[in-house]
Design an enzyme around this catalytic site. Sequence first.
Site, PDB file in Angstrom:
ATOM      1  N   CYS A 234       0.797  -1.203  -0.010  1.00 23.30           N
ATOM      2  CA  CYS A 234       0.031   0.107   0.156  1.00 23.30           C
ATOM      3  C   CYS A 234       0.907   1.232  -0.059  1.00 23.30           C
ATOM      4  O   CYS A 234       0.088   2.441  -0.342  1.00 23.30           O
ATOM      5  CB  CYS A 234      -1.015   0.108   1.090  1.00 23.30           C
ATOM      6  SG  CYS A 234      -2.198  -1.319   1.061  1.00 23.30           S
TER       7      CYS A 234
ATOM      8  N   HIS B  52      -3.353   7.254   2.397  1.00 17.44           N
ATOM      9  CA  HIS B  52      -3.599   5.796   1.914  1.00 17.44           C
ATOM     10  C   HIS B  52      -5.173   5.614   2.617  1.00 17.44           C
ATOM     11  O   HIS B  52      -5.266   6.030   3.723  1.00 17.44           O
ATOM     12  CB  HIS B  52      -2.672   5.007   2.354  1.00 17.44           C
ATOM     13  CG  HIS B  52      -3.205   3.609   2.069  1.00 17.44           C
ATOM     14  ND1 HIS B  52      -3.643   3.252   0.736  1.00 17.44           N
ATOM     15  CD2 HIS B  52      -3.197   2.386   2.864  1.00 17.44           C
ATOM     16  CE1 HIS B  52      -3.850   1.826   0.827  1.00 17.44           C
ATOM     17  NE2 HIS B  52      -3.898   1.585   2.043  1.00 17.44           N
TER      18      HIS B  52
ATOM     19  N   ASN C  77     -10.314   0.143  -0.348  1.00 14.18           N
ATOM     20  CA  ASN C  77      -8.730   0.377  -0.457  1.00 14.18           C
ATOM     21  C   ASN C  77      -8.132  -0.263  -1.707  1.00 14.18           C
ATOM     22  O   ASN C  77      -8.447  -1.718  -1.965  1.00 14.18           O
ATOM     23  CB  ASN C  77      -8.355  -0.654   0.934  1.00 14.18           C
ATOM     24  CG  ASN C  77      -6.646  -0.516   0.741  1.00 14.18           C
ATOM     25  OD1 ASN C  77      -5.818  -0.192  -0.033  1.00 14.18           O
ATOM     26  ND2 ASN C  77      -6.143  -1.016   1.728  1.00 14.18           N
TER      27      ASN C  77
HETATM   28  O1  UT7 Z   1      -3.866  -0.940   3.460  1.00 14.08           O
HETATM   29  C1  UT7 Z   1      -3.063  -1.926   4.259  1.00 14.08           C
HETATM   30  C2  UT7 Z   1      -3.196  -1.843   5.634  1.00 14.08           C
HETATM   31  N1  UT7 Z   1      -4.405  -2.548   6.177  1.00 14.08           N
HETATM   32  C3  UT7 Z   1      -5.221  -1.869   6.981  1.00 14.08           C
HETATM   33  O2  UT7 Z   1      -4.676  -0.572   7.412  1.00 14.08           O
HETATM   34  C4  UT7 Z   1      -6.136  -2.378   7.697  1.00 14.08           C
HETATM   35  C5  UT7 Z   1      -6.159  -2.347   9.128  1.00 14.08           C
HETATM   36  N2  UT7 Z   1      -7.008  -3.138   9.985  1.00 14.08           N
HETATM   37  C6  UT7 Z   1      -8.588  -2.611   9.826  1.00 14.08           C
HETATM   38  O3  UT7 Z   1      -8.948  -1.798   9.194  1.00 14.08           O
HETATM   39  C7  UT7 Z   1      -9.378  -3.433  10.751  1.00 14.08           C
HETATM   40  O4  UT7 Z   1      -8.760  -4.095  11.725  1.00 14.08           O
HETATM   41  C8  UT7 Z   1     -10.385  -4.360  10.199  1.00 14.08           C
HETATM   42  C9  UT7 Z   1     -11.383  -3.224   9.155  1.00 14.08           C
HETATM   43  C10 UT7 Z   1      -9.815  -5.195   9.218  1.00 14.08           C
HETATM   44  C11 UT7 Z   1     -11.212  -4.857  11.374  1.00 14.08           C
HETATM   45  O5  UT7 Z   1     -11.950  -4.157  12.011  1.00 14.08           O
HETATM   46  P1  UT7 Z   1     -11.795  -4.264  13.664  1.00 14.08           P
HETATM   47  O6  UT7 Z   1     -12.633  -3.290  14.418  1.00 14.08           O
HETATM   48  O7  UT7 Z   1     -10.199  -4.361  13.884  1.00 14.08           O
HETATM   49  O8  UT7 Z   1     -12.376  -5.788  14.052  1.00 14.08           O
HETATM   50  P2  UT7 Z   1     -11.990  -7.148  14.337  1.00 14.08           P
HETATM   51  O9  UT7 Z   1     -11.015  -7.591  13.400  1.00 14.08           O
HETATM   52  O10 UT7 Z   1     -11.433  -6.500  15.926  1.00 14.08           O
HETATM   53  O11 UT7 Z   1     -13.319  -7.763  14.775  1.00 14.08           O
HETATM   54  C12 UT7 Z   1     -14.313  -7.443  15.786  1.00 14.08           C
HETATM   55  C13 UT7 Z   1     -15.602  -8.248  15.549  1.00 14.08           C
HETATM   56  C14 UT7 Z   1     -15.138  -9.935  15.571  1.00 14.08           C
HETATM   57  O12 UT7 Z   1     -16.272 -10.488  16.025  1.00 14.08           O
HETATM   58  P3  UT7 Z   1     -16.102 -11.003  17.601  1.00 14.08           P
HETATM   59  O13 UT7 Z   1     -14.864 -11.715  17.520  1.00 14.08           O
HETATM   60  O14 UT7 Z   1     -15.823  -9.931  18.509  1.00 14.08           O
HETATM   61  O15 UT7 Z   1     -17.269 -11.820  17.808  1.00 14.08           O
HETATM   62  C15 UT7 Z   1     -15.014 -10.176  14.086  1.00 14.08           C
HETATM   63  O16 UT7 Z   1     -15.553 -11.344  13.814  1.00 14.08           O
HETATM   64  O17 UT7 Z   1     -16.123  -8.189  14.149  1.00 14.08           O
HETATM   65  C16 UT7 Z   1     -16.314  -9.274  13.467  1.00 14.08           C
HETATM   66  N3  UT7 Z   1     -16.150  -8.863  12.129  1.00 14.08           N
HETATM   67  C17 UT7 Z   1     -17.290  -8.676  11.193  1.00 14.08           C
HETATM   68  N4  UT7 Z   1     -18.409  -8.476  11.658  1.00 14.08           N
HETATM   69  C18 UT7 Z   1     -19.333  -8.066  10.544  1.00 14.08           C
HETATM   70  C19 UT7 Z   1     -15.062  -8.840  11.364  1.00 14.08           C
HETATM   71  N5  UT7 Z   1     -15.235  -8.605   9.999  1.00 14.08           N
HETATM   72  C20 UT7 Z   1     -16.705  -8.592  10.129  1.00 14.08           C
HETATM   73  C21 UT7 Z   1     -17.565  -8.031   9.207  1.00 14.08           C
HETATM   74  N6  UT7 Z   1     -18.863  -7.725   9.298  1.00 14.08           N
HETATM   75  N7  UT7 Z   1     -16.924  -7.865   7.604  1.00 14.08           N
END
Ligand code: UT7
Length: 335
Positions: A116, A256, A286
């Site tokens: 990225c 980004h 993204n």
């Molecule tokens: O460009 C390259 C660099 N990449 C980035 O900068 C991305 C950085 N990371 C992120 O943007 C975020 O971490 C994500 C968007 C990928 C995820 O968001 P988050 O707030 O960190 O969510 P999480 O992984 O902590 O998940 C929270 C909850 C989980 O459920 P439980 O375990 O709490 O029950 C996930 O299973 O949200 C759940 N979850 C979803 N729920 C509905 C994860 N993805 C989804 C989804 N829809 N699409």
Amino acid sequence: MENIRASITGINCWVPEYRLSNDELATMVDTSDEWIMQRIGIKERRILKGEARGSSYMGEKAVRGLLEKTGTSPEEVELMICTTVTPDRMFPATANIISDKVGIKNAWSFDMNAACSGFIYTLETAAKFIESGQYEKVVVVATDKMSTITDYTDRTTCPLFGDAAGAVLLEPTNEDVGIVDHIFRTDGYGRHHLHMKAGGSERPASFETLMDKEHFIYQEGQTVFKFAVSKMADVSVEMMHKHNIAPEDLAWLVPHQANMRIIEATARRMGIKKEQVMINITRYGNTTTATIPLCLWEWEDQLNKGDNIILAAFGGGFTWGSIYLKWAYDGKKNK
Ligand code: UT7
């Protein structure tokens, strides 16, 4: 010529027509428009449909349009560098393929991969050729067909990514505009948190790698998020201090576009207002290497000669960095 700077003298992008909405994604995985908007800030992303269309398909369109728009003939281009994490093939370089398709014959071309951060790393590299005094027309093309490495059964990654391409022309200038400075960093340990497991020389494609879905993006979202928030802001704030840029002196931050929350946190640390930040993640998601050119292209008619602009990115590697540039032309005239 002394004190040559490289300046962006034209920009063009190309995005596919197909819009993959959150509602459509919710029919594929257990997710919702509400969750995606709250946690990421994306409403829809563009997807390139059609057989045998790789990243070069989009890159060709972006470069062709750039040459037309800037009145540059393909023969005049001396160097083209492509940045992508989704090359058409392992080799030859996607840059070579785009050169051929566009008719850039009197030049050399190669690919760079910084995930990225690819656009800013490549822009700075291209700028060095201009600053050397040996080059007068260099094209940077950023193109990624992220849909080919996205697992549409994995709800933690599939809402994030989209397809797009952007291209800029770099030319020398003696005026007080152009690319002024860069601050770049790499931490290879980050590879454990964001990578594609197979398809390279360490783990070539096999029946097992296909069955285990190892040709898709693997991301530990929370870890990457924490690094992205702190590192992208660190280098942006450092750039402001280094060049005595007060928040009100900055025309634009071009970040980004990985997550709305990362963008907002970066802007907060820099002490700038949301109106100073280019944000289009809601409409494109993204697009990896293409996010920053996509912003500059959409905002081109609001850009004025001399505008102070900071580009900032964080991505796989880990790679991150910021570029400080002064915009080189009044965008309204060029749109
Ligand atoms: O460009 C390259 C660099 N990449 C980035 O900068 C991305 C950085 N990371 C992120 O943007 C975020 O971490 C994500 C968007 C990928 C995820 O968001 P988050 O707030 O960190 O969510 P999480 O992984 O902590 O998940 C929270 C909850 C989980 O459920 P439980 O375990 O709490 O029950 C996930 O299973 O949200 C759940 N979850 C979803 N729920 C509905 C994860 N993805 C989804 C989804 N829809 N699409």
